[in-house]
Design an enzyme around this catalytic site. Sequence first.
Site, PDB file in Angstrom:
ATOM      1  N   ASP A  96      40.678  33.616  50.793  1.00 35.04           N
ATOM      2  CA  ASP A  96      40.407  33.951  49.386  1.00 35.04           C
ATOM      3  C   ASP A  96      40.037  35.424  49.223  1.00 35.04           C
ATOM      4  OD1 ASP A  96      40.745  31.257  49.149  1.00 35.04           O
ATOM      5  OD2 ASP A  96      38.901  30.868  48.040  1.00 35.04           O
ATOM      6  N   PRO A 148      38.908  30.651  35.590  1.00 32.59           N
ATOM      7  CA  PRO A 148      37.977  29.533  35.420  1.00 32.59           C
ATOM      8  C   PRO A 148      37.165  29.318  36.704  1.00 32.59           C
ATOM      9  CG  PRO A 148      40.227  28.862  34.888  1.00 32.59           C
ATOM     10  CD  PRO A 148      40.308  30.243  35.451  1.00 32.59           C
ATOM     11  N   ALA A 199      37.461  26.154  40.085  1.00 36.76           N
ATOM     12  CA  ALA A 199      38.754  25.568  39.777  1.00 36.76           C
ATOM     13  C   ALA A 199      39.753  25.758  40.910  1.00 36.76           C
ATOM     14  CB  ALA A 199      39.292  26.195  38.497  1.00 36.76           C
ATOM     15  N   GLY A 200      39.294  26.317  42.030  1.00 31.21           N
ATOM     16  CA  GLY A 200      40.218  26.542  43.141  1.00 31.21           C
ATOM     17  C   GLY A 200      41.055  27.788  42.943  1.00 31.21           C
ATOM     18  N   LEU A 201      40.650  28.654  42.006  1.00 32.46           N
ATOM     19  CA  LEU A 201      41.459  29.837  41.717  1.00 32.46           C
ATOM     20  C   LEU A 201      40.788  31.122  42.217  1.00 32.46           C
ATOM     21  CD1 LEU A 201      42.657  28.828  38.144  1.00 32.46           C
ATOM     22  CD2 LEU A 201      43.838  28.521  40.321  1.00 32.46           C
ATOM     23  N   SER A 233      37.517  32.229  42.096  1.00 29.50           N
ATOM     24  CA  SER A 233      36.527  32.977  41.317  1.00 29.50           C
ATOM     25  C   SER A 233      35.384  33.481  42.207  1.00 29.50           C
ATOM     26  CB  SER A 233      35.971  32.127  40.170  1.00 29.50           C
ATOM     27  OG  SER A 233      35.322  30.986  40.662  1.00 29.50           O
ATOM     28  N   SER A 234      35.015  32.731  43.238  1.00 32.39           N
ATOM     29  CA  SER A 234      33.911  33.205  44.096  1.00 32.39           C
ATOM     30  C   SER A 234      34.322  34.434  44.881  1.00 32.39           C
ATOM     31  CB  SER A 234      33.441  32.150  45.098  1.00 32.39           C
ATOM     32  OG  SER A 234      34.046  30.944  44.957  1.00 32.39           O
ATOM     33  N   ALA A 235      35.501  34.351  45.501  1.00 27.73           N
ATOM     34  CA  ALA A 235      35.959  35.502  46.283  1.00 27.73           C
ATOM     35  C   ALA A 235      36.147  36.710  45.377  1.00 27.73           C
ATOM     36  CB  ALA A 235      37.265  35.171  46.986  1.00 27.73           C
ATOM     37  N   ALA A 236      36.695  36.467  44.188  1.00 30.71           N
ATOM     38  CA  ALA A 236      36.922  37.572  43.248  1.00 30.71           C
ATOM     39  C   ALA A 236      35.590  38.220  42.879  1.00 30.71           C
ATOM     40  CB  ALA A 236      37.631  37.052  41.999  1.00 30.71           C
TER      41      ALA A 236
HETATM   42  C1  MEV Z   1      39.223  27.358  49.051  1.00 26.57           C
HETATM   43  O1  MEV Z   1      39.850  28.178  48.096  1.00 26.57           O
HETATM   44  C2  MEV Z   1      40.105  27.160  50.218  1.00 26.57           C
HETATM   45  C3  MEV Z   1      39.547  26.308  51.348  1.00 26.57           C
HETATM   46  O2  MEV Z   1      40.579  26.269  52.339  1.00 26.57           O
HETATM   47  C4  MEV Z   1      38.283  26.870  51.930  1.00 26.57           C
HETATM   48  C5  MEV Z   1      38.522  28.160  52.688  1.00 26.57           C
HETATM   49  O3  MEV Z   1      39.653  28.471  53.083  1.00 26.57           O
HETATM   50  O4  MEV Z   1      37.506  28.847  52.922  1.00 26.57           O
HETATM   51  C6  MEV Z   1      39.270  24.887  50.902  1.00 26.57           C
END
Ligand code: MEV
Length: 351
Positions: free
Chosen positions: A165, A114, A117-119, A121-124
């Site tokens: 990430d 998703p 969502a903090g999972l 997705s951007s890095a992936a």
């Molecule tokens: C984001 O997934 C994690 C954060 O710590 C930002 C980062 O580490 O670049 C909020």
Amino acid sequence: MAKKIRASVPAKVILFGEHFVVYGKRALATAINRRLTVVVSDREGDGYHVKIDNIPTFGLELDISVGARKAYPYKDYDSATKAVAYVKESIEYLEERYGLSGGGVEIEIKSEIPLSAGLGSSAATCVATIAALKAYFGLSGDLEAIRNDAHQVELTVQGAASPIDTAISTYGGYVLVDRNEVKRLPLAGLDLIVGTIGSISLSMATEKASEIGLKTKRVVEEVKKRKENFNTVFGYIFDAADEITAHAIEAIEADDLVNFGTLMYMNHGLLDAIGVVPRRLSELVKVSQALGALGAKVTGAGGLDEMGGVGSVLVLPNESGARIKTALDIAGALVMEVKTGECGLKIEAGF
Ligand code: MEV
């Protein structure tokens, strides 16, 4: 022969230390069994035709024309997707850094992760796009270089980003980031529950959705502002978070899930203190706690109430996992049972 490359990478969850890692503190992340896949293949003509499919909540298609970067054809919903920002920046980065030119490729992205969502997705998106394009154009597949390339792209799009990430998307398994150094750790897998509150809804106005698409950037900026206001207090909070990560690694090494869970709750409290726990995510953690979860916390950037409370929580269940899942579902979360320690970047050619 027509060329076709497929790169797939895992989603990530940050177990401990998100946000604090941006300031050099320790953070522990792991890959989970949800993946994003990028397929790069031949296409007639110039430019990059991008198809984004299956990302929970939307799909889209667009052309990225060579030499038309400034007049990039963002329109309507396209501009609202962070996936597009990361794909576009990955292409521009590769052109500048490695001299790719011309395009003539089709880029197809399919994801089980998703968005916003903090999972991860951007890095992936960055890691898989860069890895697939590098393989397609015959550049080195060195993992460390791919990780670094993807990190540079994240930095450009987000302004600030730790390497955590992109390291997890690349390497999989577990990664500890300690004073900005990436270390891979051989830790045992865990069964966790992820609860995600909403993602970009198609009914949302483009401008608003666009803000949420780059939520991490916004939330990291809010933390910076609060830190500037309460610098000394933040010093203590950051040091406490750093210690929590160290204790968590000891706990998982000793297979002590009770302590591991307690440390998750402590980490969550510190995330609340720095202002990244919106009401809806707080409720998910509290309901899990009430049902006896060993641990629960916000994971990733967290969120802001004014951005709809979008984000995810991570739950270490006890035997009442089924009840916790039902409760999260009733509270409006997308619920996923996940396994940690999954494998990193996989590249296949000519399949
Ligand atoms: C984001 O997934 C994690 C954060 O710590 C930002 C980062 O580490 O670049 C909020």
